[in-house]
Scaffold this motif. Sequence first.
Motif, PDB file in Angstrom:
ATOM      1  N   UNK A   1       6.459   2.240   6.465  1.00 36.51           N
ATOM      2  CA  UNK A   1       7.188   2.337   5.198  1.00 36.51           C
ATOM      3  C   UNK A   1       7.032   3.743   4.628  1.00 36.51           C
ATOM      4  N   UNK A   2       8.136   4.313   4.191  1.00 39.83           N
ATOM      5  CA  UNK A   2       8.130   5.615   3.529  1.00 39.83           C
ATOM      6  C   UNK A   2       8.618   5.439   2.111  1.00 39.83           C
ATOM      7  N   UNK A   3       7.870   5.966   1.145  1.00 41.42           N
ATOM      8  CA  UNK A   3       8.182   5.780  -0.274  1.00 41.42           C
ATOM      9  C   UNK A   3       8.312   7.133  -0.955  1.00 41.42           C
ATOM     10  N   UNK A   4       9.384   7.301  -1.736  1.00 44.77           N
ATOM     11  CA  UNK A   4       9.522   8.447  -2.627  1.00 44.77           C
ATOM     12  C   UNK A   4       9.645   7.928  -4.051  1.00 44.77           C
ATOM     13  N   UNK A   5       8.735   8.337  -4.915  1.00 39.73           N
ATOM     14  CA  UNK A   5       8.740   7.949  -6.319  1.00 39.73           C
ATOM     15  C   UNK A   5       9.065   9.178  -7.144  1.00 39.73           C
ATOM     16  N   UNK A   6      10.227   9.168  -7.766  1.00 39.25           N
ATOM     17  CA  UNK A   6      10.715  10.343  -8.502  1.00 39.25           C
ATOM     18  C   UNK A   6      10.641  11.595  -7.634  1.00 39.25           C
ATOM     19  N   UNK A   8       8.686  12.258  -5.114  1.00 40.25           N
ATOM     20  CA  UNK A   8       7.388  12.582  -4.521  1.00 40.25           C
ATOM     21  C   UNK A   8       7.075  11.573  -3.430  1.00 40.25           C
ATOM     22  N   UNK A   9       6.802  12.069  -2.234  1.00 45.33           N
ATOM     23  CA  UNK A   9       6.459  11.181  -1.122  1.00 45.33           C
ATOM     24  C   UNK A   9       5.036  10.664  -1.309  1.00 45.33           C
ATOM     25  N   UNK A  10       4.884   9.357  -1.164  1.00 49.66           N
ATOM     26  CA  UNK A  10       3.592   8.717  -1.372  1.00 49.66           C
ATOM     27  C   UNK A  10       3.262   7.789  -0.212  1.00 49.66           C
ATOM     28  N   UNK A  11       1.974   7.629   0.047  1.00 48.56           N
ATOM     29  CA  UNK A  11       1.544   6.583   0.958  1.00 48.56           C
ATOM     30  C   UNK A  11       1.798   5.235   0.293  1.00 48.56           C
ATOM     31  N   UNK A  12       2.030   4.225   1.126  1.00 52.75           N
ATOM     32  CA  UNK A  12       2.355   2.907   0.595  1.00 52.75           C
ATOM     33  C   UNK A  12       1.313   2.426  -0.414  1.00 52.75           C
ATOM     34  N   UNK A 104      13.279   7.572 -23.138  1.00 51.38           N
ATOM     35  CA  UNK A 104      12.639   7.276 -21.854  1.00 51.38           C
ATOM     36  C   UNK A 104      13.174   8.190 -20.744  1.00 51.38           C
ATOM     37  N   UNK A 105      12.328   8.440 -19.764  1.00 49.64           N
ATOM     38  CA  UNK A 105      12.721   9.158 -18.551  1.00 49.64           C
ATOM     39  C   UNK A 105      12.804   8.150 -17.419  1.00 49.64           C
ATOM     40  N   UNK A 106      13.956   8.040 -16.817  1.00 46.94           N
ATOM     41  CA  UNK A 106      14.181   7.017 -15.796  1.00 46.94           C
ATOM     42  C   UNK A 106      13.206   7.171 -14.629  1.00 46.94           C
ATOM     43  N   UNK A 107      12.842   6.040 -14.045  1.00 43.83           N
ATOM     44  CA  UNK A 107      12.024   6.009 -12.828  1.00 43.83           C
ATOM     45  C   UNK A 107      12.942   5.766 -11.636  1.00 43.83           C
ATOM     46  N   UNK A 108      12.797   6.584 -10.618  1.00 39.43           N
ATOM     47  CA  UNK A 108      13.649   6.518  -9.424  1.00 39.43           C
ATOM     48  C   UNK A 108      12.774   6.269  -8.197  1.00 39.43           C
ATOM     49  N   UNK A 109      13.099   5.228  -7.459  1.00 39.57           N
ATOM     50  CA  UNK A 109      12.331   4.890  -6.264  1.00 39.57           C
ATOM     51  C   UNK A 109      13.286   4.780  -5.082  1.00 39.57           C
ATOM     52  N   UNK A 110      12.913   5.400  -3.985  1.00 39.94           N
ATOM     53  CA  UNK A 110      13.650   5.291  -2.724  1.00 39.94           C
ATOM     54  C   UNK A 110      12.630   4.980  -1.640  1.00 39.94           C
ATOM     55  N   UNK A 111      12.853   3.893  -0.906  1.00 37.99           N
ATOM     56  CA  UNK A 111      11.902   3.617   0.178  1.00 37.99           C
ATOM     57  C   UNK A 111      12.573   2.880   1.328  1.00 37.99           C
ATOM     58  N   UNK A 112      11.966   3.007   2.493  1.00 39.80           N
ATOM     59  CA  UNK A 112      12.425   2.295   3.677  1.00 39.80           C
ATOM     60  C   UNK A 112      11.365   1.298   4.100  1.00 39.80           C
ATOM     61  N   UNK A 113      11.812   0.229   4.745  1.00 39.80           N
ATOM     62  CA  UNK A 113      10.909  -0.791   5.266  1.00 39.80           C
ATOM     63  C   UNK A 113      11.451  -1.299   6.591  1.00 39.80           C
ATOM     64  N   UNK A 114      10.608  -1.992   7.374  1.00 41.56           N
ATOM     65  CA  UNK A 114      11.058  -2.468   8.694  1.00 41.56           C
ATOM     66  C   UNK A 114      12.203  -3.470   8.589  1.00 41.56           C
ATOM     67  N   UNK A 115      12.962  -3.555   9.654  1.00 45.53           N
ATOM     68  CA  UNK A 115      14.075  -4.496   9.730  1.00 45.53           C
ATOM     69  C   UNK A 115      13.537  -5.926   9.742  1.00 45.53           C
ATOM     70  N   UNK A 116      14.152  -6.841   8.985  1.00 48.89           N
ATOM     71  CA  UNK A 116      13.646  -8.225   8.948  1.00 48.89           C
ATOM     72  C   UNK A 116      13.737  -8.904  10.314  1.00 48.89           C
TER      73      UNK A 116
END
Length: 279
Positions: A1-6, A8-12, A104-116
């Motif tokens: 899983x790859x996560x970007x929060x606003x 910024x790339x983060x570990x899960x 407020x400042x919006x929170x933006x999240x983009x992430x990928x996860x494995x195929x079901x």
Amino acid sequence: MTVLLDGVRLEEAAARVSLFDRGFQYGDGLFETLAVVAGRPLFWEAHFARLQRSARLLGLPMAAEALWRQEAEAAIDPAVPRQVLKLMLSRGVGSRGYGPSGQETATRVVYTSPWPGYLESHWRRGIVARHCRTPLLGGAAFATLKTLNRLNQVLARQELTGSGADEGLMTDTGGHLREGTFTNLFWVRAGQVETPRLDFAGIPGIMRGEIIAWLRQRGQRVVEVDATAAVLDEASECFVSNSLIGIWPVRAVGDKAWPDAPGPVSRHLLAWLETLSLA
């Protein structure tokens, strides 16, 4: 899983939003779920256009599409044949109370996860569905948006536990069929394809729209209707759709069975969806 929060790339394990984020507090936000095939998000333009429209309706500030696309590309692993991409937008951190301050400042999240790991038989032999007791609430503009508040669907989905059903069909408070717990619904009756109207309640899915357009381009009559569950007794075939599964033929709903599922329209659609790697 790859996560970007606003951005910024983060570990899960480090991917967290504030306790005071209005998305967590009130479900004050939106999301989109996209299939990614060979590194390409399918129907990106339609998904992003819906996110923009919904954000305008809720008064949520939206970053430019170029930024969302850049972050999506950063999250996608092009070496993975199929994966899931999720876009999430909340109003962001706010003070106590339902009313936003407008600061407020919006929170933006983009992430990928494995195929079901869906069963192959769901496409080849069809699924079993059941009617849910939990009604689908509607009547407000936000009822047809993909907001972060999915409690209605969560409660309906709980009814499936231990039932042997793969999907649940939801009716509104007037008893009209509207959608599945995570799918849109279609059936074939008297030679035409029918699907519930969703201007009152239910989510007009991106795949639903693509299916309607694809069938109409090939001369198939497709009609949006208000109908109770009894309409399925008159149907010659039935199927459900969403952006990840494409379609699943339905072989039974309650006492109604379609033992020859998938039917002709479903087979036609499955052949098309195979070209998109969704069947």
